[in-house]
Motif scaffolding. Sequence first.
Motif, PDB file in Angstrom:
ATOM      1  N   ILE A 100      38.712 -22.268  37.073  1.00  0.00           N
ATOM      2  CA  ILE A 100      39.112 -23.173  38.049  1.00  0.00           C
ATOM      3  C   ILE A 100      38.522 -24.984  37.955  1.00  0.00           C
ATOM      4  O   ILE A 100      39.060 -25.544  38.426  1.00  0.00           O
ATOM      5  CB  ILE A 100      38.481 -22.684  39.450  1.00  0.00           C
ATOM      6  N   LYS A 101      37.186 -24.727  37.077  1.00  0.00           N
ATOM      7  CA  LYS A 101      36.776 -26.178  36.820  1.00  0.00           C
ATOM      8  C   LYS A 101      37.611 -26.851  36.140  1.00  0.00           C
ATOM      9  O   LYS A 101      37.822 -28.197  36.369  1.00  0.00           O
ATOM     10  CB  LYS A 101      35.325 -25.978  36.202  1.00  0.00           C
ATOM     11  N   ASP A 102      38.209 -26.344  34.897  1.00  0.00           N
ATOM     12  CA  ASP A 102      39.135 -27.035  34.093  1.00  0.00           C
ATOM     13  C   ASP A 102      40.579 -27.379  35.159  1.00  0.00           C
ATOM     14  O   ASP A 102      41.129 -28.512  35.070  1.00  0.00           O
ATOM     15  CB  ASP A 102      39.447 -26.148  33.088  1.00  0.00           C
ATOM     16  N   VAL A 103      40.894 -26.275  35.887  1.00  0.00           N
ATOM     17  CA  VAL A 103      42.055 -26.873  36.636  1.00  0.00           C
ATOM     18  C   VAL A 103      41.849 -27.958  37.580  1.00  0.00           C
ATOM     19  O   VAL A 103      42.738 -28.784  37.875  1.00  0.00           O
ATOM     20  CB  VAL A 103      42.382 -25.481  37.375  1.00  0.00           C
ATOM     21  N   MET A 104      40.769 -27.905  38.361  1.00  0.00           N
ATOM     22  CA  MET A 104      40.684 -29.010  39.135  1.00  0.00           C
ATOM     23  C   MET A 104      40.374 -30.260  38.655  1.00  0.00           C
ATOM     24  O   MET A 104      40.795 -31.237  39.099  1.00  0.00           O
ATOM     25  CB  MET A 104      39.240 -28.507  40.013  1.00  0.00           C
ATOM     26  N   GLU A 105      39.724 -30.237  37.276  1.00  0.00           N
ATOM     27  CA  GLU A 105      39.600 -31.603  36.902  1.00  0.00           C
ATOM     28  C   GLU A 105      40.976 -32.101  36.547  1.00  0.00           C
ATOM     29  O   GLU A 105      41.222 -33.299  36.331  1.00  0.00           O
ATOM     30  CB  GLU A 105      38.553 -31.459  35.480  1.00  0.00           C
ATOM     31  N   ASP A 106      41.849 -31.137  36.004  1.00  0.00           N
ATOM     32  CA  ASP A 106      43.103 -31.660  35.362  1.00  0.00           C
ATOM     33  C   ASP A 106      44.001 -32.073  36.763  1.00  0.00           C
ATOM     34  O   ASP A 106      44.798 -32.808  36.569  1.00  0.00           O
ATOM     35  CB  ASP A 106      43.757 -30.476  34.830  1.00  0.00           C
ATOM     36  N   ALA A 107      43.666 -31.351  37.949  1.00  0.00           N
ATOM     37  CA  ALA A 107      44.365 -31.925  39.038  1.00  0.00           C
ATOM     38  C   ALA A 107      43.982 -33.143  39.407  1.00  0.00           C
ATOM     39  O   ALA A 107      44.925 -33.879  39.884  1.00  0.00           O
ATOM     40  CB  ALA A 107      44.010 -30.912  40.181  1.00  0.00           C
ATOM     41  N   ILE A 108      42.634 -33.769  39.367  1.00  0.00           N
ATOM     42  CA  ILE A 108      42.447 -34.971  39.712  1.00  0.00           C
ATOM     43  C   ILE A 108      42.618 -35.795  38.765  1.00  0.00           C
ATOM     44  O   ILE A 108      42.904 -36.904  39.130  1.00  0.00           O
ATOM     45  CB  ILE A 108      40.570 -34.681  39.619  1.00  0.00           C
ATOM     46  N   GLU A 109      42.813 -35.495  37.460  1.00  0.00           N
ATOM     47  CA  GLU A 109      43.382 -36.614  36.281  1.00  0.00           C
ATOM     48  C   GLU A 109      44.944 -36.586  36.600  1.00  0.00           C
ATOM     49  O   GLU A 109      45.506 -37.313  35.701  1.00  0.00           O
ATOM     50  CB  GLU A 109      42.714 -36.145  35.079  1.00  0.00           C
ATOM     51  N   ASN A 110      45.552 -35.741  37.249  1.00  0.00           N
ATOM     52  CA  ASN A 110      47.049 -35.681  37.411  1.00  0.00           C
ATOM     53  C   ASN A 110      47.511 -34.901  35.803  1.00  0.00           C
ATOM     54  O   ASN A 110      48.677 -35.523  35.512  1.00  0.00           O
ATOM     55  CB  ASN A 110      47.739 -36.849  37.573  1.00  0.00           C
ATOM     56  N   LYS A 111      46.844 -34.223  35.662  1.00  0.00           N
ATOM     57  CA  LYS A 111      47.427 -33.659  34.008  1.00  0.00           C
ATOM     58  C   LYS A 111      47.990 -32.339  34.098  1.00  0.00           C
ATOM     59  O   LYS A 111      48.172 -31.712  33.088  1.00  0.00           O
ATOM     60  CB  LYS A 111      46.042 -33.491  33.196  1.00  0.00           C
ATOM     61  N   LEU A 112      48.146 -31.608  35.494  1.00  0.00           N
ATOM     62  CA  LEU A 112      48.671 -30.155  35.362  1.00  0.00           C
ATOM     63  C   LEU A 112      50.152 -30.177  35.160  1.00  0.00           C
ATOM     64  O   LEU A 112      50.800 -30.952  35.463  1.00  0.00           O
ATOM     65  CB  LEU A 112      48.494 -29.646  36.931  1.00  0.00           C
ATOM     66  N   ASP A 113      50.527 -29.358  34.340  1.00  0.00           N
ATOM     67  CA  ASP A 113      51.906 -28.997  34.067  1.00  0.00           C
ATOM     68  C   ASP A 113      52.758 -28.350  35.199  1.00  0.00           C
ATOM     69  O   ASP A 113      52.415 -27.492  35.755  1.00  0.00           O
ATOM     70  CB  ASP A 113      51.948 -27.839  32.872  1.00  0.00           C
ATOM     71  N   SER A 114      53.854 -29.245  35.389  1.00  0.00           N
ATOM     72  CA  SER A 114      54.583 -28.877  36.867  1.00  0.00           C
ATOM     73  C   SER A 114      55.193 -27.604  36.581  1.00  0.00           C
ATOM     74  O   SER A 114      55.789 -27.041  37.739  1.00  0.00           O
ATOM     75  CB  SER A 114      55.593 -29.996  36.736  1.00  0.00           C
ATOM     76  N   LYS A 115      55.509 -26.989  35.537  1.00  0.00           N
ATOM     77  CA  LYS A 115      55.944 -25.668  35.324  1.00  0.00           C
ATOM     78  C   LYS A 115      54.877 -24.482  35.820  1.00  0.00           C
ATOM     79  O   LYS A 115      55.456 -23.580  36.646  1.00  0.00           O
ATOM     80  CB  LYS A 115      56.454 -25.340  33.880  1.00  0.00           C
ATOM     81  N   ASP A 116      53.616 -24.851  35.461  1.00  0.00           N
ATOM     82  CA  ASP A 116      52.591 -23.837  35.871  1.00  0.00           C
ATOM     83  C   ASP A 116      52.164 -24.120  37.317  1.00  0.00           C
ATOM     84  O   ASP A 116      51.585 -23.416  37.950  1.00  0.00           O
ATOM     85  CB  ASP A 116      51.620 -23.723  34.849  1.00  0.00           C
ATOM     86  N   TRP A 117      52.278 -25.222  37.752  1.00  0.00           N
ATOM     87  CA  TRP A 117      51.750 -25.548  39.159  1.00  0.00           C
ATOM     88  C   TRP A 117      52.660 -26.309  39.837  1.00  0.00           C
ATOM     89  O   TRP A 117      52.846 -27.671  40.125  1.00  0.00           O
ATOM     90  CB  TRP A 117      50.498 -26.716  39.063  1.00  0.00           C
ATOM     91  N   PRO A 118      53.845 -25.923  40.170  1.00  0.00           N
ATOM     92  CA  PRO A 118      54.993 -26.494  41.091  1.00  0.00           C
ATOM     93  C   PRO A 118      54.727 -27.070  42.287  1.00  0.00           C
ATOM     94  O   PRO A 118      55.427 -27.850  42.710  1.00  0.00           O
ATOM     95  CB  PRO A 118      56.006 -25.259  41.082  1.00  0.00           C
ATOM     96  N   TYR A 119      53.517 -26.603  42.933  1.00  0.00           N
ATOM     97  CA  TYR A 119      53.359 -27.113  44.291  1.00  0.00           C
ATOM     98  C   TYR A 119      52.367 -28.278  44.240  1.00  0.00           C
ATOM     99  O   TYR A 119      51.956 -28.770  45.267  1.00  0.00           O
ATOM    100  CB  TYR A 119      52.849 -26.030  45.130  1.00  0.00           C
ATOM    101  N   CYS A 120      51.950 -28.734  42.871  1.00  0.00           N
ATOM    102  CA  CYS A 120      50.867 -29.589  42.875  1.00  0.00           C
ATOM    103  C   CYS A 120      51.765 -30.912  42.717  1.00  0.00           C
ATOM    104  O   CYS A 120      52.093 -31.112  41.459  1.00  0.00           O
ATOM    105  CB  CYS A 120      49.961 -29.397  42.029  1.00  0.00           C
TER     106      CYS A 120
END
Length: 133
Positions: A100-120
């Motif tokens: 979750i730390k990696d996920v949150m850091e990627d969310a802050i940096e706007n690097k989440l994949d839209s396929k895996d994280w469609p609601y972000c």
Amino acid sequence: QKVKDSMRVLLPVLLNKSHEIYDKIRAILLYIFSTNGTTQENLEKLIQNVQIENDSDMIRNWKYLDVPVISSFAAPQHKYPRRDRSSEETFQLSRWTPVIKDVMEDAIENKLDSKDWPYCSRCPPTWNGSGAV
């Protein structure tokens, strides 16, 4: 330290005649748990080499507890790629960093994949990174 080749460490324990059968079964189960399952062929070879055919149900019955004893892959496959944190300063008792730390850091940096994280949702182009969206 992470064990790189767990089978190389496991085989001498399993082939040692001085170890009890139940200890060998525990070692096989630890291997299965650490690799998130093993192939049917690999499990059959382990059971035959250790000569625990009569007690093999102790290993196979873990599937009833939703443990992936038999899987289509031999190595764990993480859905989310992990960051290398070997250079970070950690506490002496820290052993791992949760995903979750990696996920949150990627969310802050706007690097989440839209396929895996469609609601972000993606940040607007005028966003300067100064606050939460």
